[in-house]
Design a protein around this motif. Structure first.
Motif, PDB file in Angstrom:
ATOM      1  N   HIS A 262       0.811  -1.223   0.000  1.00 44.15           N
ATOM      2  CA  HIS A 262       0.000   0.000   0.000  1.00 44.15           C
ATOM      3  C   HIS A 262       0.841   1.269   0.000  1.00 44.15           C
ATOM      4  CE1 HIS A 262      -4.318  -1.351   0.864  1.00 44.15           C
ATOM      5  NE2 HIS A 262      -3.641  -2.413   0.477  1.00 44.15           N
ATOM      6  N   ARG A 263       1.898   1.248  -0.786  1.00 41.03           N
ATOM      7  CA  ARG A 263       2.705   2.445  -0.982  1.00 41.03           C
ATOM      8  C   ARG A 263       2.247   3.143  -2.252  1.00 41.03           C
ATOM      9  NH1 ARG A 263       7.862   2.708   0.798  1.00 41.03           N
ATOM     10  NH2 ARG A 263       7.825   4.683  -0.337  1.00 41.03           N
ATOM     11  N   GLY A 264       2.931   4.246  -2.586  1.00 42.41           N
ATOM     12  CA  GLY A 264       2.714   4.911  -3.851  1.00 42.41           C
ATOM     13  C   GLY A 264       3.977   4.814  -4.678  1.00 42.41           C
ATOM     14  N   GLY A 265       4.264   5.874  -5.415  1.00 40.59           N
ATOM     15  CA  GLY A 265       5.464   5.906  -6.226  1.00 40.59           C
ATOM     16  C   GLY A 265       5.483   7.166  -7.058  1.00 40.59           C
ATOM     17  N   TYR A 266       6.460   7.262  -7.956  1.00 43.96           N
ATOM     18  CA  TYR A 266       6.476   8.389  -8.881  1.00 43.96           C
ATOM     19  C   TYR A 266       6.184   7.859 -10.277  1.00 43.96           C
ATOM     20  CZ  TYR A 266      11.289   7.682 -10.726  1.00 43.96           C
ATOM     21  OH  TYR A 266      12.409   7.203 -11.354  1.00 43.96           O
ATOM     22  N   CYS A 267       6.243   8.721 -11.300  1.00 46.33           N
ATOM     23  CA  CYS A 267       5.649   8.383 -12.595  1.00 46.33           C
ATOM     24  C   CYS A 267       6.181   7.103 -13.208  1.00 46.33           C
ATOM     25  CB  CYS A 267       5.802   9.541 -13.572  1.00 46.33           C
ATOM     26  SG  CYS A 267       7.515   9.909 -14.043  1.00 46.33           S
ATOM     27  N   PHE A 268       7.486   6.853 -13.124  1.00 44.46           N
ATOM     28  CA  PHE A 268       8.029   5.650 -13.735  1.00 44.46           C
ATOM     29  C   PHE A 268       7.494   4.391 -13.056  1.00 44.46           C
ATOM     30  CE2 PHE A 268      11.193   8.823 -15.015  1.00 44.46           C
ATOM     31  CZ  PHE A 268      11.217   8.576 -16.374  1.00 44.46           C
ATOM     32  N   GLU A 269       7.178   4.489 -11.788  1.00 40.02           N
ATOM     33  CA  GLU A 269       6.616   3.353 -11.051  1.00 40.02           C
ATOM     34  C   GLU A 269       5.103   3.260 -11.249  1.00 40.02           C
ATOM     35  OE1 GLU A 269       9.485   3.160  -7.170  1.00 40.02           O
ATOM     36  OE2 GLU A 269       8.208   4.942  -7.371  1.00 40.02           O
ATOM     37  N   LEU A 270       4.397   4.362 -11.016  1.00 39.80           N
ATOM     38  CA  LEU A 270       2.941   4.344 -11.054  1.00 39.80           C
ATOM     39  C   LEU A 270       2.405   4.034 -12.449  1.00 39.80           C
ATOM     40  CD1 LEU A 270       2.241   7.457  -8.796  1.00 39.80           C
ATOM     41  CD2 LEU A 270       2.021   5.051  -8.160  1.00 39.80           C
ATOM     42  N   ASN A 271       2.891   4.746 -13.456  1.00 42.48           N
ATOM     43  CA  ASN A 271       2.413   4.487 -14.806  1.00 42.48           C
ATOM     44  C   ASN A 271       2.934   3.168 -15.350  1.00 42.48           C
ATOM     45  OD1 ASN A 271       0.708   6.689 -15.186  1.00 42.48           O
ATOM     46  ND2 ASN A 271       2.361   8.029 -15.841  1.00 42.48           N
ATOM     47  N   GLY A 272       4.097   2.744 -14.852  1.00 42.99           N
ATOM     48  CA  GLY A 272       4.603   1.442 -15.261  1.00 42.99           C
ATOM     49  C   GLY A 272       3.665   0.324 -14.830  1.00 42.99           C
ATOM     50  N   LEU A 273       3.270   0.331 -13.564  1.00 43.29           N
ATOM     51  CA  LEU A 273       2.396  -0.732 -13.075  1.00 43.29           C
ATOM     52  C   LEU A 273       0.971  -0.575 -13.589  1.00 43.29           C
ATOM     53  CD1 LEU A 273       2.569  -3.276 -11.350  1.00 43.29           C
ATOM     54  CD2 LEU A 273       1.749  -1.928  -9.406  1.00 43.29           C
ATOM     55  N   PHE A 274       0.498   0.670 -13.718  1.00 45.66           N
ATOM     56  CA  PHE A 274      -0.849   0.895 -14.250  1.00 45.66           C
ATOM     57  C   PHE A 274      -0.931   0.412 -15.698  1.00 45.66           C
ATOM     58  CE2 PHE A 274      -4.264   3.972 -15.749  1.00 45.66           C
ATOM     59  CZ  PHE A 274      -5.303   3.302 -15.121  1.00 45.66           C
ATOM     60  N   GLY A 275       0.126   0.632 -16.475  1.00 46.05           N
ATOM     61  CA  GLY A 275       0.156   0.122 -17.845  1.00 46.05           C
ATOM     62  C   GLY A 275       0.047  -1.396 -17.874  1.00 46.05           C
ATOM     63  N   TRP A 276       0.736  -2.052 -16.947  1.00 49.69           N
ATOM     64  CA  TRP A 276       0.635  -3.513 -16.833  1.00 49.69           C
ATOM     65  C   TRP A 276      -0.804  -3.930 -16.561  1.00 49.69           C
ATOM     66  CZ3 TRP A 276      -1.068  -6.398 -12.649  1.00 49.69           C
ATOM     67  CH2 TRP A 276      -0.886  -7.776 -12.754  1.00 49.69           C
ATOM     68  N   LEU A 277      -1.470  -3.242 -15.623  1.00 52.07           N
ATOM     69  CA  LEU A 277      -2.853  -3.567 -15.294  1.00 52.07           C
ATOM     70  C   LEU A 277      -3.758  -3.407 -16.514  1.00 52.07           C
ATOM     71  CD1 LEU A 277      -5.121  -4.214 -13.227  1.00 52.07           C
ATOM     72  CD2 LEU A 277      -5.267  -1.740 -12.813  1.00 52.07           C
ATOM     73  N   LEU A 278      -3.591  -2.304 -17.231  1.00 49.80           N
ATOM     74  CA  LEU A 278      -4.443  -2.071 -18.400  1.00 49.80           C
ATOM     75  C   LEU A 278      -4.268  -3.168 -19.441  1.00 49.80           C
ATOM     76  CD1 LEU A 278      -4.113   1.803 -18.866  1.00 49.80           C
ATOM     77  CD2 LEU A 278      -5.950   0.526 -17.749  1.00 49.80           C
ATOM     78  N   ARG A 279      -3.054  -3.583 -19.670  1.00 49.40           N
ATOM     79  CA  ARG A 279      -2.823  -4.657 -20.657  1.00 49.40           C
ATOM     80  C   ARG A 279      -3.429  -5.971 -20.182  1.00 49.40           C
ATOM     81  NH1 ARG A 279       1.780  -1.509 -20.994  1.00 49.40           N
ATOM     82  NH2 ARG A 279       2.957  -2.721 -19.453  1.00 49.40           N
ATOM     83  N   GLU A 280      -3.339  -6.252 -18.889  1.00 46.30           N
ATOM     84  CA  GLU A 280      -3.952  -7.463 -18.348  1.00 46.30           C
ATOM     85  C   GLU A 280      -5.470  -7.430 -18.501  1.00 46.30           C
ATOM     86  OE1 GLU A 280      -2.509 -10.317 -16.768  1.00 46.30           O
ATOM     87  OE2 GLU A 280      -0.773  -9.491 -17.841  1.00 46.30           O
ATOM     88  N   LEU A 281      -6.031  -6.237 -18.510  1.00 42.19           N
ATOM     89  CA  LEU A 281      -7.486  -6.092 -18.662  1.00 42.19           C
ATOM     90  C   LEU A 281      -7.909  -6.062 -20.130  1.00 42.19           C
ATOM     91  CD1 LEU A 281      -8.194  -3.454 -15.866  1.00 42.19           C
ATOM     92  CD2 LEU A 281      -8.798  -5.886 -15.829  1.00 42.19           C
ATOM     93  N   GLY A 282      -6.955  -6.124 -21.043  1.00 40.06           N
ATOM     94  CA  GLY A 282      -7.285  -6.193 -22.459  1.00 40.06           C
ATOM     95  C   GLY A 282      -7.174  -4.895 -23.226  1.00 40.06           C
ATOM     96  N   TYR A 283      -6.612  -3.859 -22.618  1.00 36.23           N
ATOM     97  CA  TYR A 283      -6.448  -2.587 -23.317  1.00 36.23           C
ATOM     98  C   TYR A 283      -5.223  -2.628 -24.235  1.00 36.23           C
ATOM     99  CZ  TYR A 283      -9.925  -0.293 -20.316  1.00 36.23           C
ATOM    100  OH  TYR A 283     -11.085   0.069 -19.677  1.00 36.23           O
ATOM    101  N   ASP A 284      -5.336  -1.913 -25.336  1.00 37.62           N
ATOM    102  CA  ASP A 284      -4.230  -1.759 -26.291  1.00 37.62           C
ATOM    103  C   ASP A 284      -3.446  -0.515 -25.887  1.00 37.62           C
ATOM    104  OD1 ASP A 284      -2.524  -1.553 -28.449  1.00 37.62           O
ATOM    105  OD2 ASP A 284      -4.094  -1.068 -29.906  1.00 37.62           O
ATOM    106  N   THR A 285      -2.225  -0.698 -25.364  1.00 38.66           N
ATOM    107  CA  THR A 285      -1.463   0.428 -24.829  1.00 38.66           C
ATOM    108  C   THR A 285      -0.111   0.575 -25.507  1.00 38.66           C
ATOM    109  OG1 THR A 285      -0.257  -0.744 -23.084  1.00 38.66           O
ATOM    110  CG2 THR A 285      -2.506  -0.049 -22.578  1.00 38.66           C
ATOM    111  N   VAL A 286       0.372   1.809 -25.519  1.00 36.63           N
ATOM    112  CA  VAL A 286       1.732   2.148 -25.920  1.00 36.63           C
ATOM    113  C   VAL A 286       2.243   3.150 -24.900  1.00 36.63           C
ATOM    114  CG1 VAL A 286       3.207   3.197 -27.678  1.00 36.63           C
ATOM    115  CG2 VAL A 286       1.272   1.783 -28.373  1.00 36.63           C
ATOM    116  N   GLU A 287       3.506   3.024 -24.508  1.00 33.69           N
ATOM    117  CA  GLU A 287       4.072   3.951 -23.535  1.00 33.69           C
ATOM    118  C   GLU A 287       5.035   4.912 -24.211  1.00 33.69           C
ATOM    119  OE1 GLU A 287       5.131   2.420 -19.638  1.00 33.69           O
ATOM    120  OE2 GLU A 287       4.274   0.495 -20.212  1.00 33.69           O
ATOM    121  N   HIS A 288       5.102   6.133 -23.678  1.00 26.89           N
ATOM    122  CA  HIS A 288       5.928   7.188 -24.262  1.00 26.89           C
ATOM    123  C   HIS A 288       6.754   7.873 -23.179  1.00 26.89           C
ATOM    124  CE1 HIS A 288       3.683   6.942 -28.036  1.00 26.89           C
ATOM    125  NE2 HIS A 288       2.563   7.020 -27.328  1.00 26.89           N
ATOM    126  N   PHE A 289       7.924   8.378 -23.582  1.00 20.83           N
ATOM    127  CA  PHE A 289       8.691   9.265 -22.723  1.00 20.83           C
ATOM    128  C   PHE A 289       8.053  10.649 -22.727  1.00 20.83           C
ATOM    129  CE2 PHE A 289      12.783   6.772 -22.647  1.00 20.83           C
ATOM    130  CZ  PHE A 289      12.932   6.811 -21.268  1.00 20.83           C
TER     131      PHE A 289
END
Length: 262
Positions: free
Chosen positions: A63-90
């Motif tokens: 139950h911690r948080g994080g900064y963008c590289f952590e938060l968006n990294g894991l959120f992107g993983w969740l979205l892909r697991e849920l079936g979303y088509d994602t691309v990540e950008h700098f």
């Protein structure tokens, strides 16, 4: 309980949603309201890697948080697991920066749903939209009573702007090149280890609420002049500030207002 279900429970989502635009809005909003933006591990010099297992343990299980590289990294993983088509950008953080083109130190997710692309971002510490922005240039998009837009810039690529008073202010930019998870490791290493890193020199803890936001940053103590953590609680009646002058008061505030136990 599988990892996706556990993650959804962490952000207050009871059932596994179908990959729709409405569900995407709900996922981002719930994530932002439940998972704080914080750089405490970097601040204390003990940040880990961007490996999904480590991020899941930190953000979901502990139950911690994080900064963008952590938060968006894991959120992107969740979205892909849920079936979303994602691309990540700098991305490049622009608000408050003196350079026209500052170094890349932001991570964003583009989600494609049919003919519409969205920018999903749960990794911004500043006031930011609780739901994704459509990736449409020059379209004013209101979120929580605040206007945002994405404009095109010759050098910066796509620039997310927020209306502040009568003027538009740049928040961050992102280019069009698709990035792989491994690409973010190099910048993450700089953010964690370099003495000049913004995150090593600034205490950042933020969590939006339905009516405002909660934050902890550092500021000079009016009694001693020394830099101490300051808790800010903002709502419809304004903002209150409390100087956290002891380590006990700091850790208590983290637990009470952000659910963080170090």
């Amino acid at each position: 309980m599988d990892k996706v279900t556990t993650y959804l429970k962490r952000i207050g989502v009871k059932a596994r949603p179908q990959p729709t635009a409405k569900a995407l809005c709900g996922l981002q909003r719930q994530h932002l309201l439940h998972v704080p933006y914080e750089d405490l591990d970097i601040w204390y010099g003990r940040a880990g890697s961007l490996a999904y297992d480590e991020l899941f343990d930190k953000i979901v299980l502990r139950h911690r948080g994080g900064y963008c590289f952590e938060l968006n990294g894991l959120f992107g993983w969740l979205l892909r697991e849920l079936g979303y088509d994602t691309v990540e950008h700098f991305g490049r953080w622009l608000m408050g920066e003196s350079l026209e083109v500052p170094a890349r130190r932001h991570r964003v997710i583009r989600v494609q749903l049919g003919d519409t692309a969205y920018i999903a971002d749960v990794g911004v510490g500043q006031r930011a939209p609780l739901t994704p922005l459509e990736l449409v240039h020059d379209k004013v998009q209101n979120r929580e009573g605040i206007d945002y837009r994405i404009v095109r810039h010759d050098r910066l690529g796509n620039v997310v702007e927020v209306r502040m008073g009568d003027a538009w202010t740049r928040m961050y930019s992102f280019d069009d090149a698709a990035q792989e998870p491994i690409d973010f490791n190099y910048v993450h290493y700089y953010c964690v280890n370099h003495p000049a890193s913004f995150f090593r020199n600034n205490l950042l803890v933020h969590l939006p609420t339905p009516t405002g936001r909660k934050s902890i940053g550092s500021a000079p103590d009016p009694e001693t002049g020394e830099s101490v953590p300051v808790l800010s609680l903002g709502g419809v009646k304004g903002t209150t500030k409390t100087y956290l002058r002891t380590s006990d008061s700091f850790t208590a505030a983290l637990k009470r207002h952000f659910g963080i136990v170090l």
